[in-house]
Motif scaffolding. Structure first.
Motif, PDB file in Angstrom:
ATOM      1  N   THR A  28       0.814  -0.746  -0.075  1.00  0.00           N
ATOM      2  CA  THR A  28      -0.101   0.357   0.233  1.00  0.00           C
ATOM      3  C   THR A  28       0.966   1.540  -0.110  1.00  0.00           C
ATOM      4  OG1 THR A  28      -0.397   0.024   2.526  1.00  0.00           O
ATOM      5  CG2 THR A  28      -2.045  -0.788   0.811  1.00  0.00           C
ATOM      6  N   LYS A  29       2.119   1.200   0.016  1.00  0.00           N
ATOM      7  CA  LYS A  29       3.392   2.280   0.548  1.00  0.00           C
ATOM      8  C   LYS A  29       3.721   2.270  -0.915  1.00  0.00           C
ATOM      9  CE  LYS A  29       4.345   2.545   5.406  1.00  0.00           C
ATOM     10  NZ  LYS A  29       5.042   2.255   6.443  1.00  0.00           N
ATOM     11  N   TYR A  30       4.001   0.863  -1.925  1.00  0.00           N
ATOM     12  CA  TYR A  30       4.700   1.105  -3.048  1.00  0.00           C
ATOM     13  C   TYR A  30       3.962   1.451  -3.735  1.00  0.00           C
ATOM     14  CZ  TYR A  30       9.101  -1.552  -0.625  1.00  0.00           C
ATOM     15  OH  TYR A  30       9.760  -2.282  -0.614  1.00  0.00           O
ATOM     16  N   GLN A  31       2.522   1.027  -3.835  1.00  0.00           N
ATOM     17  CA  GLN A  31       1.027   1.990  -5.086  1.00  0.00           C
ATOM     18  C   GLN A  31       1.607   3.447  -5.152  1.00  0.00           C
ATOM     19  OE1 GLN A  31      -2.833   0.944  -3.314  1.00  0.00           O
ATOM     20  NE2 GLN A  31      -3.068   0.847  -5.325  1.00  0.00           N
ATOM     21  N   LYS A  32       2.034   3.987  -4.286  1.00  0.00           N
ATOM     22  CA  LYS A  32       2.291   5.699  -4.122  1.00  0.00           C
ATOM     23  C   LYS A  32       3.404   5.378  -5.038  1.00  0.00           C
ATOM     24  CE  LYS A  32       0.975   6.037   0.115  1.00  0.00           C
ATOM     25  NZ  LYS A  32       1.055   7.161   1.724  1.00  0.00           N
ATOM     26  N   MET A  37       0.953  -0.016 -10.898  1.00  0.00           N
ATOM     27  CA  MET A  37       0.378  -0.923  -9.824  1.00  0.00           C
ATOM     28  C   MET A  37      -1.189  -1.246  -9.504  1.00  0.00           C
ATOM     29  SD  MET A  37       1.280  -3.098  -6.789  1.00  0.00           S
ATOM     30  CE  MET A  37       1.484  -1.727  -5.366  1.00  0.00           C
ATOM     31  N   ASP A  38      -1.658  -1.789  -9.999  1.00  0.00           N
ATOM     32  CA  ASP A  38      -3.294  -2.008  -9.806  1.00  0.00           C
ATOM     33  C   ASP A  38      -3.574  -2.504  -8.927  1.00  0.00           C
ATOM     34  OD1 ASP A  38      -6.199  -2.071  -9.492  1.00  0.00           O
ATOM     35  OD2 ASP A  38      -6.412  -2.884 -11.245  1.00  0.00           O
ATOM     36  N   LEU A 208       8.071  -8.225  -8.295  1.00  0.00           N
ATOM     37  CA  LEU A 208       7.339  -7.482  -8.492  1.00  0.00           C
ATOM     38  C   LEU A 208       7.307  -6.641  -8.801  1.00  0.00           C
ATOM     39  CD1 LEU A 208       3.589  -7.879  -8.488  1.00  0.00           C
ATOM     40  CD2 LEU A 208       4.165  -6.708  -6.107  1.00  0.00           C
ATOM     41  N   ALA A 209       7.972  -6.072  -8.334  1.00  0.00           N
ATOM     42  CA  ALA A 209       8.729  -4.876  -8.685  1.00  0.00           C
ATOM     43  C   ALA A 209       9.481  -4.934 -10.723  1.00  0.00           C
ATOM     44  CB  ALA A 209       9.545  -4.127  -8.360  1.00  0.00           C
ATOM     45  N   HIS A 210      10.513  -5.565 -10.318  1.00  0.00           N
ATOM     46  CA  HIS A 210      10.878  -6.078 -12.307  1.00  0.00           C
ATOM     47  C   HIS A 210       9.431  -6.428 -12.903  1.00  0.00           C
ATOM     48  CE1 HIS A 210      13.609  -7.996 -14.463  1.00  0.00           C
ATOM     49  NE2 HIS A 210      12.661  -9.159 -15.013  1.00  0.00           N
ATOM     50  N   TRP A 216      12.589  -0.958  -7.911  1.00  0.00           N
ATOM     51  CA  TRP A 216      12.925  -1.265  -6.396  1.00  0.00           C
ATOM     52  C   TRP A 216      13.753  -0.098  -5.502  1.00  0.00           C
ATOM     53  CZ3 TRP A 216      11.028  -3.726  -2.963  1.00  0.00           C
ATOM     54  CH2 TRP A 216      11.272  -4.508  -2.342  1.00  0.00           C
ATOM     55  N   PRO A 217      12.454   0.378  -4.760  1.00  0.00           N
ATOM     56  CA  PRO A 217      12.790   1.737  -3.709  1.00  0.00           C
ATOM     57  C   PRO A 217      13.595   0.561  -2.355  1.00  0.00           C
ATOM     58  CG  PRO A 217      11.031   1.197  -3.546  1.00  0.00           C
ATOM     59  CD  PRO A 217      11.161   0.208  -5.026  1.00  0.00           C
ATOM     60  N   GLY A 218      13.933  -0.107  -2.171  1.00  0.00           N
ATOM     61  CA  GLY A 218      14.068  -0.703  -0.945  1.00  0.00           C
ATOM     62  C   GLY A 218      13.509  -0.641   0.666  1.00  0.00           C
ATOM     63  N   SER A 219      14.328  -0.130   0.930  1.00  0.00           N
ATOM     64  CA  SER A 219      13.458   0.502   2.666  1.00  0.00           C
ATOM     65  C   SER A 219      12.679   1.354   2.745  1.00  0.00           C
ATOM     66  CB  SER A 219      14.785   0.582   3.633  1.00  0.00           C
ATOM     67  OG  SER A 219      13.753   1.544   4.891  1.00  0.00           O
ATOM     68  N   LEU A 220      11.453   0.863   3.224  1.00  0.00           N
ATOM     69  CA  LEU A 220       9.716   2.855   3.196  1.00  0.00           C
ATOM     70  C   LEU A 220      10.477   3.297   4.615  1.00  0.00           C
ATOM     71  CD1 LEU A 220       7.503   0.207   2.320  1.00  0.00           C
ATOM     72  CD2 LEU A 220       8.525   1.746   0.894  1.00  0.00           C
ATOM     73  N   LYS A 221      11.545   3.788   4.428  1.00  0.00           N
ATOM     74  CA  LYS A 221      11.560   4.372   6.183  1.00  0.00           C
ATOM     75  C   LYS A 221      12.244   5.822   5.965  1.00  0.00           C
ATOM     76  CE  LYS A 221      13.917   1.537   9.798  1.00  0.00           C
ATOM     77  NZ  LYS A 221      12.707   1.889  10.347  1.00  0.00           N
ATOM     78  N   ASP A 222      12.683   6.505   3.990  1.00  0.00           N
ATOM     79  CA  ASP A 222      12.194   7.212   3.788  1.00  0.00           C
ATOM     80  C   ASP A 222      11.361   7.613   2.856  1.00  0.00           C
ATOM     81  OD1 ASP A 222      13.912   5.901   2.679  1.00  0.00           O
ATOM     82  OD2 ASP A 222      15.089   7.704   2.419  1.00  0.00           O
TER      83      ASP A 222
END
Length: 233
Positions: A28-32, A37-38, A208-210, A216-222
């Motif tokens: 749900t964060k990567y969706q941004k 992605m749907d 999935l990113a591939h 691929w953004p990696g960690s979502l802390k930032d």
């Protein structure tokens, strides 16, 4: 994949699965970030998947259980998903169960899909962060309220839990996951031009990113900084 085309990604979820919770939080964060992605949430009954496939909970093997406890902390930190193991996790997993919660999510998916993501998020947070009940009707009503669902709609959804339509709907989606190859959660399917591609585990999100042809953004802390950087591209 054609430019601008949305790609369906089905994420099969059960409130009782901690890795499913973390994968939900991550996607749900990567969706941004991943505009291609749907994301579609599919409530299933994990115990049904495990029973059908003969799989066993990882905690039944002591060494694996000890590892999982440490791993969940690492993975939740990486994806910036709030998590702490509830003291009553074993009781909920093996005694109380989450079939009522999963039927509620199924009813929402059938009748009011616009509330599926916020309710799933609240139920996950209630159990895996707030350590609140997710098995009793009053608790589910409270979760609906927090998710922004009106009292009238909540009453209808709660009443729907016992209907054949909802019970059979949950069974059907659970079987659909098994037919795709699920043996546990988290399990997700990306629908590509050459057919569905199923994956298991939060450690497969880079794949999935591939397949989405996304970075691929990696960690979502930032995440906010990454969103800002992408907007400047």
């Amino acid at each position: 994949m054609a430019a601008g085309k949305k790609v369906l990604v089905e994420l099969f979820i059960d409130v009782i699965s901690p890795y499913s919770y973390i994968t939900y939080g991550a996607l749900t964060k990567y969706q941004k970030l991943w505009k291609s992605m749907d994301l579609k949430l599919r409530p299933v009954y994990l115990a049904g998947i495990m029973g059908t496939t003969g799989n066993k909970p990882p905690g039944m093997l002591p060494a694996k259980g000890r590892y999982m406890g440490k791993d969940l902390k690492k993975v939740s930190d990486y994806f910036d998903v709030p998590y702490k193991m509830p003291k009553n996790a074993t009781e909920v997993m093996f005694v109380k169960g989450t079939v009522t919660a999963q039927r509620l999510l199924t009813a929402v998916a059938q009748k009011h899909p616009e509330y599926l993501t916020p309710l799933a998020g609240e139920l996950y947070l209630r159990f895996w962060w707030k350590h609140l009940d997710v098995t009793e009707i009053p608790s589910l009503r409270e979760a609906c309220q927090v998710a922004g669902i009106s009292s009238a709609i909540t009453d209808d959804l709660i009443a729907s839990i016992k209907t054949t339509e909802v019970k059979e709907g949950l069974k059907a989606t659970t079987q659909e996951a098994v037919d795709y190859g699920a043996f546990g959660l988290p399990f997700f399917v990306v629908h590509l031009d050459d057919g569905p591609n199923a994956m298991f585990g939060s450690d497969r999100l880079f794949l999935l990113a591939h397949y989405l042809n996304e970075s691929w953004p990696g960690s979502l802390k930032d995440l906010d900084a990454k969103l800002e950087a992408k907007s400047k591209l």
